[in-house]
Design an enzyme around this catalytic site. Structure first.
Site, PDB file in Angstrom:
ATOM      1  N   SER A 138       0.848  -1.193   0.000  1.00  0.00           N
ATOM      2  CA  SER A 138       0.000   0.000   0.000  1.00  0.00           C
ATOM      3  C   SER A 138       0.884   1.244   0.000  1.00  0.00           C
ATOM      4  CB  SER A 138      -0.871   0.000   1.262  1.00  0.00           C
ATOM      5  OG  SER A 138      -1.509   1.254   1.423  1.00  0.00           O
ATOM      6  N   TYR A 151      -2.921  -1.786  10.427  1.00  0.00           N
ATOM      7  CA  TYR A 151      -2.922  -1.974   8.972  1.00  0.00           C
ATOM      8  C   TYR A 151      -1.643  -1.385   8.372  1.00  0.00           C
ATOM      9  CZ  TYR A 151      -4.260  -1.437   4.056  1.00  0.00           C
ATOM     10  OH  TYR A 151      -4.284  -1.490   2.681  1.00  0.00           O
TER      11      TYR A 151
HETATM   12  N1  LIG Z   1      -8.595  -0.454  -1.578  1.00  0.00           N
HETATM   13  C1  LIG Z   1      -7.555   0.284  -1.221  1.00  0.00           C
HETATM   14  O1  LIG Z   1      -7.656   1.515  -1.051  1.00  0.00           O
HETATM   15  C2  LIG Z   1      -6.204  -0.367  -1.056  1.00  0.00           C
HETATM   16  C3  LIG Z   1      -5.068   0.473  -1.023  1.00  0.00           C
HETATM   17  C4  LIG Z   1      -3.822  -0.094  -0.856  1.00  0.00           C
HETATM   18  C5  LIG Z   1      -3.690  -1.471  -0.713  1.00  0.00           C
HETATM   19  N2  LIG Z   1      -4.804  -2.258  -0.747  1.00  0.00           N
HETATM   20  C6  LIG Z   1      -4.622  -3.700  -0.562  1.00  0.00           C
HETATM   21  O2  LIG Z   1      -5.195  -4.411  -1.622  1.00  0.00           O
HETATM   22  C7  LIG Z   1      -5.525  -5.735  -1.172  1.00  0.00           C
HETATM   23  C8  LIG Z   1      -6.951  -6.048  -1.594  1.00  0.00           C
HETATM   24  O3  LIG Z   1      -7.847  -5.184  -0.910  1.00  0.00           O
HETATM   25  P1  LIG Z   1      -9.142  -4.577  -1.595  1.00  0.00           P
HETATM   26  O4  LIG Z   1      -9.057  -3.122  -1.495  1.00  0.00           O
HETATM   27  O5  LIG Z   1      -9.359  -5.208  -2.903  1.00  0.00           O
HETATM   28  O6  LIG Z   1     -10.274  -4.994  -0.532  1.00  0.00           O
HETATM   29  P2  LIG Z   1     -11.271  -6.246  -0.505  1.00  0.00           P
HETATM   30  O7  LIG Z   1     -12.176  -6.211  -1.677  1.00  0.00           O
HETATM   31  O8  LIG Z   1     -11.859  -6.255   0.859  1.00  0.00           O
HETATM   32  O9  LIG Z   1     -10.302  -7.480  -0.716  1.00  0.00           O
HETATM   33  C9  LIG Z   1      -9.681  -8.184   0.324  1.00  0.00           C
HETATM   34  C10 LIG Z   1      -9.774  -9.660  -0.004  1.00  0.00           C
HETATM   35  O10 LIG Z   1      -9.038 -10.408   0.965  1.00  0.00           O
HETATM   36  C11 LIG Z   1      -9.784 -11.554   1.300  1.00  0.00           C
HETATM   37  N3  LIG Z   1      -9.441 -11.977   2.650  1.00  0.00           N
HETATM   38  C12 LIG Z   1      -9.510 -11.217   3.778  1.00  0.00           C
HETATM   39  N4  LIG Z   1      -9.204 -11.973   4.843  1.00  0.00           N
HETATM   40  C13 LIG Z   1      -8.919 -13.218   4.374  1.00  0.00           C
HETATM   41  C14 LIG Z   1      -8.543 -14.426   4.995  1.00  0.00           C
HETATM   42  N5  LIG Z   1      -8.407 -14.528   6.330  1.00  0.00           N
HETATM   43  N6  LIG Z   1      -8.322 -15.526   4.215  1.00  0.00           N
HETATM   44  C15 LIG Z   1      -8.478 -15.438   2.874  1.00  0.00           C
HETATM   45  N7  LIG Z   1      -8.843 -14.314   2.226  1.00  0.00           N
HETATM   46  C16 LIG Z   1      -9.066 -13.221   2.977  1.00  0.00           C
HETATM   47  C17 LIG Z   1     -11.248 -11.112   1.199  1.00  0.00           C
HETATM   48  O11 LIG Z   1     -12.110 -12.200   0.947  1.00  0.00           O
HETATM   49  P3  LIG Z   1     -13.005 -12.865   2.125  1.00  0.00           P
HETATM   50  O12 LIG Z   1     -13.488 -11.743   2.997  1.00  0.00           O
HETATM   51  O13 LIG Z   1     -14.088 -13.566   1.385  1.00  0.00           O
HETATM   52  O14 LIG Z   1     -12.080 -13.785   2.825  1.00  0.00           O
HETATM   53  C18 LIG Z   1     -11.201 -10.175   0.008  1.00  0.00           C
HETATM   54  O15 LIG Z   1     -11.474 -10.869  -1.190  1.00  0.00           O
HETATM   55  C19 LIG Z   1      -5.335  -5.724   0.348  1.00  0.00           C
HETATM   56  O16 LIG Z   1      -4.083  -6.303   0.665  1.00  0.00           O
HETATM   57  C20 LIG Z   1      -5.306  -4.247   0.683  1.00  0.00           C
HETATM   58  O17 LIG Z   1      -4.584  -3.966   1.848  1.00  0.00           O
HETATM   59  C21 LIG Z   1      -6.049  -1.736  -0.918  1.00  0.00           C
END
Ligand SMILES: NC(=O)c1ccc[n+]([C@@H]2O[C@H](COP(=O)([O-])OP(=O)(O)OC[C@H]3O[C@@H](n4cnc5c(N)ncnc54)[C@H](OP(=O)(O)O)[C@@H]3O)[C@@H](O)[C@H]2O)c1
Length: 247
Positions: A138, A151
């Site tokens: 991130s 986080y």
């Molecule tokens: N959106 C942003 O602004 C942003 C910015 C920087 C970095 N990121 C990073 O991008 C990545 C994806 O996030 P996103 O924004 O796309 O949010 P998201 O849609 O909530 O995706 C997170 C995914 O992780 C899975 N997950 C969470 N806990 C888990 C577990 N214990 N076992 C297996 N799977 C698990 C969730 O599926 P289930 O809940 O079904 O398990 C979900 O599909 C993350 O690492 C996040 O930190 C996001």
């Protein structure tokens, strides 16, 4: 990296950034495997993208990770790309005695799971011709948003770990890439909390295009291009700006 003819595992591949990357790898002619906890989301992704394989599992549990890796290596012996993307984001008030279990939940998936998945899969990846590990960190790895302190700490730790991983793997064929998103409009942390972020398809298109570049070690976009290359003085100014009290 060469972007086709791989077998790609995307953790958290049924929603948000993971699903957007999984869909693009699938469309580009790769075998795609996704995993996550919510069966309905996994099924939905499979019906939108026939041919994607999905596994329901909670990667925050070490024993589950060992069993899962054992199973997918058996079922997908060509697996050659690991995308460590799964994650959660929690608002935590450090002044109010937060429960350790709550904080550890975030460390378990954002940090422990990815480090463990790397080491579990390195023997499998080493056997392949053009393997890669992509760690999704991130822009907040470089400067924290204080309201989500654990986080940000996990993302800073994953940035550090990714550098060490790349160094230790330098004599192997495994290419290590850090994907460093800015705020992206997903359901991270809860529905509607990231609507201020970059549209998901815009970020995923830019990230996927950047991944085609063999030399890319870090994929950044907008805010994360700024934060990942900022000087200490610039980081201090970004910190003040991001964490200024709301009026
Ligand atoms: N959106 C942003 O602004 C942003 C910015 C920087 C970095 N990121 C990073 O991008 C990545 C994806 O996030 P996103 O924004 O796309 O949010 P998201 O849609 O909530 O995706 C997170 C995914 O992780 C899975 N997950 C969470 N806990 C888990 C577990 N214990 N076992 C297996 N799977 C698990 C969730 O599926 P289930 O809940 O079904 O398990 C979900 O599909 C993350 O690492 C996040 O930190 C996001």
């Amino acid at each position: 990296m060469d972007i086709s003819h791989h077998t790609v595992l995307v953790s958290g591949g049924a929603s948000g950034i993971g699903s957007a990357l999984a869909a693009r790898f699938h469309k580009a002619g790769n075998k795609v495997i996704i995993c996550g906890r919510r069966a309905d989301m996994l099924r939905d992704m499979q019906s939108k993208h026939p041919g994607i394989d999905a596994y329901e599992c909670d990667l925050s549990e070490p024993d589950t990770r060992v069993a899962f890796v054992d199973k997918i290596v058996r079922e997908h012996p060509a697996l050659d790309v690991l995308i460590n993307n799964a994650g959660i984001q929690q608002r935590i008030d450090l002044t109010n005695n937060p429960a350790w279990e709550v904080m550890h939940r975030e460390m378990a998936i954002n940090l422990e799971a990815h480090i463990h998945m790397c080491t579990l899969l390195i023997p499998q990846l080493r056997k392949q011709e053009k393997p890669a590990i992509l760690n999704v960190t991130s822009g907040l790895a470089f400067v924290p948003l204080a309201g989500v302190p654990v986080y940000c700490a996990t993302k800073a730790a994953m940035h550090s770990f990714t550098q060490s991983l790349r160094h230790q793997l330098r004599e192997t064929p495994i290419h290590v890439v850090e994907v460093i998103p800015p705020a992206v409009d997903t359901d991270l942390g809860g529905s509607g909390l990231h609507t201020f972020g970059v549209p998901l398809d815009e970020f995923a298109d830019a990230a996927f295009a950047a991944l085609r570049n063999e030399d890319h070690r870090e994929v950044t976009y907008q805010f994360s291009s700024e934060s990942s290359r900022a000087s200490r003085e610039q980081l201090d100014a970004i910190f003040e700006r991001m964490n200024a009290p709301r009026r």
